[in-house]
Design a protein around this motif. Structure first.
Motif, mmCIF file in Angstrom:
data_model
loop_
_atom_site.group_PDB
_atom_site.id
_atom_site.type_symbol
_atom_site.label_atom_id
_atom_site.label_comp_id
_atom_site.label_asym_id
_atom_site.label_seq_id
_atom_site.Cartn_x
_atom_site.Cartn_y
_atom_site.Cartn_z
ATOM 1 N N VAL A 297 0.837 -1.208 0.000
ATOM 2 C CA VAL A 297 0.000 0.000 0.000
ATOM 3 C C VAL A 297 0.872 1.259 0.000
ATOM 4 C CG1 VAL A 297 -1.397 1.358 1.605
ATOM 5 C CG2 VAL A 297 -2.141 -0.902 0.966
ATOM 6 N N PHE A 298 1.923 1.247 0.863
ATOM 7 C CA PHE A 298 2.777 2.449 0.944
ATOM 8 C C PHE A 298 3.765 2.510 -0.219
ATOM 9 C CE2 PHE A 298 1.174 4.642 4.499
ATOM 10 C CZ PHE A 298 0.576 3.683 5.306
ATOM 11 N N LYS A 299 3.967 1.370 -0.904
ATOM 12 C CA LYS A 299 4.769 1.397 -2.141
ATOM 13 C C LYS A 299 3.990 2.145 -3.229
ATOM 14 C CE LYS A 299 7.420 -1.676 -5.154
ATOM 15 N NZ LYS A 299 6.654 -1.973 -6.427
ATOM 16 N N ILE A 300 2.679 1.875 -3.319
ATOM 17 C CA ILE A 300 1.829 2.567 -4.289
ATOM 18 C C ILE A 300 1.804 4.064 -3.985
ATOM 19 C CG2 ILE A 300 -0.527 2.821 -5.179
ATOM 20 C CD1 ILE A 300 -0.948 -0.164 -4.410
ATOM 21 N N LEU A 301 1.644 4.397 -2.692
ATOM 22 C CA LEU A 301 1.599 5.815 -2.302
ATOM 23 C C LEU A 301 2.921 6.495 -2.654
ATOM 24 C CD1 LEU A 301 -0.483 7.720 -0.790
ATOM 25 C CD2 LEU A 301 1.037 7.469 1.192
ATOM 26 N N LEU A 311 7.554 7.013 4.291
ATOM 27 C CA LEU A 311 6.535 6.138 4.913
ATOM 28 C C LEU A 311 6.788 4.683 4.507
ATOM 29 C CD1 LEU A 311 3.442 8.422 4.186
ATOM 30 C CD2 LEU A 311 4.607 8.132 6.382
ATOM 31 N N LEU A 312 7.085 4.478 3.217
ATOM 32 C CA LEU A 312 7.389 3.117 2.740
ATOM 33 C C LEU A 312 8.614 2.591 3.471
ATOM 34 C CD1 LEU A 312 7.231 0.666 0.851
ATOM 35 C CD2 LEU A 312 8.488 2.009 -0.863
ATOM 36 N N GLN A 313 9.648 3.451 3.589
ATOM 37 C CA GLN A 313 10.893 3.029 4.257
ATOM 38 C C GLN A 313 10.623 2.593 5.687
ATOM 39 O OE1 GLN A 313 13.416 2.347 2.449
ATOM 40 N NE2 GLN A 313 12.331 3.265 0.718
ATOM 41 N N SER A 314 9.725 3.328 6.380
ATOM 42 C CA SER A 314 9.408 2.977 7.779
ATOM 43 C C SER A 314 8.737 1.613 7.868
ATOM 44 C CB SER A 314 8.474 4.018 8.402
ATOM 45 O OG SER A 314 9.107 5.248 8.488
ATOM 46 N N THR A 315 7.818 1.346 6.927
ATOM 47 C CA THR A 315 7.125 0.046 6.987
ATOM 48 C C THR A 315 8.123 -1.086 6.692
ATOM 49 O OG1 THR A 315 6.470 0.098 4.640
ATOM 50 C CG2 THR A 315 4.940 1.055 6.239
ATOM 51 N N LEU A 316 9.067 -0.843 5.773
ATOM 52 C CA LEU A 316 10.070 -1.865 5.447
ATOM 53 C C LEU A 316 10.992 -2.096 6.642
ATOM 54 C CD1 LEU A 316 10.901 -0.699 1.809
ATOM 55 C CD2 LEU A 316 9.678 -2.802 2.457
ATOM 56 N N LYS A 317 11.340 -0.999 7.346
ATOM 57 C CA LYS A 317 12.213 -1.100 8.525
ATOM 58 C C LYS A 317 11.511 -1.906 9.624
ATOM 59 C CE LYS A 317 15.092 1.785 11.546
ATOM 60 N NZ LYS A 317 14.586 1.050 12.750
ATOM 61 N N ASN A 318 10.193 -1.630 9.798
ATOM 62 C CA ASN A 318 9.446 -2.371 10.824
ATOM 63 C C ASN A 318 9.351 -3.849 10.471
ATOM 64 O OD1 ASN A 318 8.954 -0.297 12.700
ATOM 65 N ND2 ASN A 318 7.308 0.529 11.416
ATOM 66 N N ARG A 319 9.197 -4.134 9.163
ATOM 67 C CA ARG A 319 9.158 -5.549 8.759
ATOM 68 C C ARG A 319 10.502 -6.213 9.072
ATOM 69 N NH1 ARG A 319 8.169 -7.343 2.608
ATOM 70 N NH2 ARG A 319 10.201 -6.320 2.369
ATOM 71 N N HIS A 320 11.592 -5.484 8.838
ATOM 72 C CA HIS A 320 12.923 -6.039 9.125
ATOM 73 C C HIS A 320 13.078 -6.344 10.612
ATOM 74 C CE1 HIS A 320 17.133 -6.885 8.652
ATOM 75 N NE2 HIS A 320 17.431 -5.981 9.589
ATOM 76 N N CYS A 321 12.524 -5.450 11.442
ATOM 77 C CA CYS A 321 12.589 -5.677 12.895
ATOM 78 C C CYS A 321 11.850 -6.972 13.261
ATOM 79 C CB CYS A 321 11.964 -4.516 13.657
ATOM 80 S SG CYS A 321 12.920 -3.001 13.538
ATOM 81 N N TRP A 322 10.695 -7.195 12.607
ATOM 82 C CA TRP A 322 9.949 -8.438 12.889
ATOM 83 C C TRP A 322 10.740 -9.645 12.399
ATOM 84 C CZ3 TRP A 322 6.605 -8.738 16.466
ATOM 85 C CH2 TRP A 322 5.724 -7.694 16.750
#
Ligand SMILES: COc1ccc(Cl)c(-c2nnc3c(C)nc4ccc(C(=O)NCC(C)C)cc4n23)c1
Ligand SMILES: [Mg+2]
Ligand SMILES: [Zn+2]
Length: 344
Positions: A297-301, A311-322
């Motif tokens: 979703v944030f890639k499209i945005l 915003l996309l970078q933050s979601t990717l960073k959070n995925r990396h943390c998981w």
């Protein structure tokens, strides 16, 4: 039924009168969950005002305040789907309108911006912390009302929003022309119904195609797809904040999911794995949710608005943390431990 005391309205108006917007409240990294609960409604007023909407739509501050207080009262104290979720979704709509210059650049009209913000505030009204499929499987009164049309909870959230707008002294749109008023209510209906993730999943390929082709300002389909995309972005915006916010939100979401799973077991129904506190592996489930729903979703945005890349970078960073948490837990699960305490 819900009541709002006149003194509450006066207190909010006094708070807003002398107040400036909190420093950096208009930045993408600001977390609205930091705002004191007693100041949230005052900040809603200030955000509407900051975008020039009070002036442009002749919104009466006492009517807007009464409306906001009714909306706040209209949320239950579910672990995740409560007033703070609504407030943070609303705050993110303010952020994208202001920081992506959506109205000035002609992506959406100023009426659509108003409807977007009001829809965000109301989009989960009276949520019980359970899913649409739970309504259907357990035959709740909401399912008997809405299950033939689908999006059971979203139709209830919409009904609650319309009920508040029709409450004495709460119709914030009474300064709009009758044409603008009916257009605004049509928008609120479509936008609240669009928050059903199943609806989003049906549209996301069209949204990806739109981003790949480039936004067509003369294509009303693109305008509508963008509005629905923005609703989903706002609803998922906790995942664009720092790790602590992202992880805390996941905690709250799984509190709701596991409570529903407990209910389903008590009713003799087998819950989904993600709702079963005995089986769910939260890091792995979060990697899937971020990979399949949030990051796309944030890639499209970000493809549509370069300013949204952070915003996309933050979601990717959070995925990396998981992913790191998952690897850590994989070792612990092998050796028989299971609590998430290390993430505190
Ligand atoms: C945009 O609308 C919604 C509606 C309801 C919820 Cl709870 C969320 C939501 N908000 N934050 C989260 C987090 C951190 N994890 C989640 C994990 C799974 C799911 C889920 O619904 N999976 C079903 C599958 C068909 C996609 C939702 C999650 N979620 C968003
Ligand atoms: Mg919802
Ligand atoms: Zn929501």
């Amino acid at each position: 039924h819900m009541k709002v005391h006149p003194d509450d309205v006066t207190r909010v108006l006094n708070c807003a009168r002398g107040h400036d917007l909190m420093l950096e409240i208009d930045r993408f990294y600001f977390s609205p969950r930091k705002v004191e609960e007693s100041e949230c409604v005052c900040y809603c007023l200030l955000m509407f005002d900051d975008l020039g909407m009070v002036q442009q739509w002749q919104l009466k501050k006492d009517t807007l305040t009464r409306f906001l207080l009714f909306v706040k009262k209209g949320y239950r104290d579910a672990p995740y789907h409560n007033w703070y979720h609504a407030f943070s979704v609303f705050h993110f709509s303010y952020l994208v309108i202001k920081n992506l210059h959506l109205v000035e650049r002609g992506y959406i009209s100023s009426l659509e911006a108003l409807a977007l913000m009001v829809s965000c505030l109301c989009h989960d009204l009276d949520h019980r912390g359970t899913t649409n499929s739970f309504q259907m499987q357990s035959g709740t009164e909401l399912a008997s009302l809405y299950s033939s049309e689908g999006s059971v909870m979203e139709r209830h959230h919409l009904a609650q929003a319309l009920c508040i707008l029709n409450t004495d002294g709460c119709n914030i749109f009474d300064g709009l022309s009758s044409e603008q008023y009916s257009r605004c209510l049509d928008l609120i209906r479509d936008l609240i119904l669009a928050t059903d993730l199943a609806h989003h999943i049906r549209l996301v390929q069209d949204q990806e195609k739109m981003a790949a082709e480039g936004f067509d300002f003369h294509n009303s389909q693109h305008n509508q797809l963008l509005l629905f995309l923005l609703m989903t972005c706002c609803d998922l915006s906790d995942q664009t904040k720092d790790w602590k916010v992202s992880r805390t939100t996941a905690d709250l979401v799984y509190q709701e999911f596991f409570s529903q799973g407990d209910l389903e077991k008590a009713m003799g129904n087998a819950p989904l794995e993600m709702m079963d506190r005995e089986k769910a592996r939260i890091p792995d489930l979060q990697i899937q949710f971020l990979s399949h729903i949030v990051c796309p979703v944030f890639k499209i945005l970000a493809q549509l608005f370069p300013e949204a890349d952070c915003l996309l970078q933050s979601t990717l960073k959070n995925r990396h943390c998981w992913e790191q948490a998952s690897a850590f837990f994989a070792r612990r699960w092998e050796s028989g431990h299971s609590s998430l305490d290390i993430l505190r």
